[in-house]
Design a protein around this motif. Structure first.
Motif: not given
Length: 360
Positions: A220-230, A232-235
């Motif tokens: 549930g660590y928000a910074d990591a969730q954002y980084s993981l989203g990036v 996935y978005a960038d492949g």
């Protein structure tokens, strides 16, 4: 807690612990508790939670508790000295007295008690109670970290990462982040992922970055969730997957992460991973903009301009420009040509009011 990157310092909300109940256990969810109806198993599950309650800083010490604690501390019991320091720091059972808190923490720390060493490190890191001194903070964090105290390991990693109290050393930062990450610390897992993503102190490795981001994100660590989203978005380190990117951006955005809110707005505006939806885009740009995120302010201004609301558009451009955003400065010049003087005056008034409110 320490924050990775940008020389950021730790959050001032420091958690000290009254009573040492042994190694930290994995946090139990309510679902975990109610699934097992065996009474003996329930007792085993609930007992650590009861003990944890005893260690929370909100728990009050009775006069008898304090007397016993003081007697034990004066006899040289390091755990009692550390807990007495907490009692004095928060004024629990005794009058608040930070001088006494430091005195007892130091006595416990000098006996090698890791929690007290970490607490002393925190005090020196922030200053106030004692003069701010990064070298002293490093010293006490180091002593606690060497004993495996996870918070100190992460804090020590941050100091090496940022060059605080010691020359910047990414390799040493990685070493301490890894030790804390291997103990399950989400902040350290995210920081370690960051080091792998950007090749700081280790060889650049997107797959390893994703691995550590995932571990922290799943906690549930928000910074990591954002980084993981990036990622996935960038492949990067994973197959490009806009739907997965949206999923992780949403998780972080709902926790109030401004960069995730901005990114989610972009996904809705562009129809990537979700159906294109300008209303949702405006919603998420607005949330990030209200937190002061300049890029979101610019994008929000563009949305308002497209809808013909030049006053609100100029307001957000003016606010972003005040932060030095070059896109906002250029866009302001263009939109001014479409506005009457009265509209510009109103927009400037709105932006001044927003900035004044935020500065309070």
């Amino acid at each position: 807690m320490p924050s990775h990157g940008g020389g950021g310092r730790k959050s001032p909300s420091v958690c000290f612990i009254y009573i040492d109940q042994g190694p930290q256990k994995k946090k139990l969810s309510l679902d975990t508790l109610v699934r097992d109806v065996d009474i003996n198993a329930m007792i085993k599950l609930l007992l650590p939670l009861v003990l944890l309650c005893l260690s929370l800083t909100s728990c009050e010490q009775s006069p008898n508790d304090i007397t016993d604690l003081l007697q034990a501390a004066e006899l040289g019991d390091a755990k009692a000295q550390s807990n007495l320091g907490v009692a004095y720091y928060y004024g629990e059972g005794v009058a608040e007295n930070t001088v006494e808190a430091v005195k007892w923490w130091r006595q416990a720390a000098e006996q090698g008690y890791a929690k007290a060493q970490y607490n002393l490190g925190e005090l020196y890191y922030y200053g106030g109670v004692v003069p701010e001194d990064d070298a002293e903070a490093l010293k006490w964090y180091g002593k606690a970290a060497e004993q495996g105290y996870v918070n100190a390991q992460f804090a020590l990693g941050v100091m090496y990462d940022n060059g605080e109290g010691v020359p910047e050393d990414d390799t040493e930062a990685v070493k301490w982040y890894r030790k804390a990450a291997n103990q399950g610390d989400a902040s350290a897992q995210h920081s370690l992922g960051f080091m792998y993503e950007y090749g700081e102190g280790v060889a650049e490795d997107y797959v390893e970055a994703v691995k550590w981001y995932c571990k922290a994100a799943d906690q549930g660590y928000a910074d990591a969730q954002y980084s993981l989203g990036v990622m996935y978005a960038d492949g990067e380190g994973v197959a490009e997957d806009d739907a997965a990117a949206v999923k992780w951006f949403q998780k972080a955005a709902y926790q109030g992460d401004a960069m995730a809110q901005f990114s989610l707005g972009v996904m809705y505006a562009d129809g990537e991973g979700v159906v294109e939806d300008y209303t949702e885009a405006v919603k998420w740009f607005s949330k990030a903009a209200e937190q002061g995120y300049a890029e979101a302010q610019v994008n929000l201004a563009v949305m308002y301009s497209a809808a013909g609301d030049y006053v609100t558009s100029y307001k957000w451009l003016n606010i972003a420009a005040a932060q030095g955003n070059e896109r906002a400065k250029k866009a302001k010049g263009l939109i001014t040509e479409e506005m009457a003087k009265e509209q510009i005056a109103e927009a400037q008034k709105l932006s001044r009011e927003w900035l004044a409110k935020r500065s309070k």
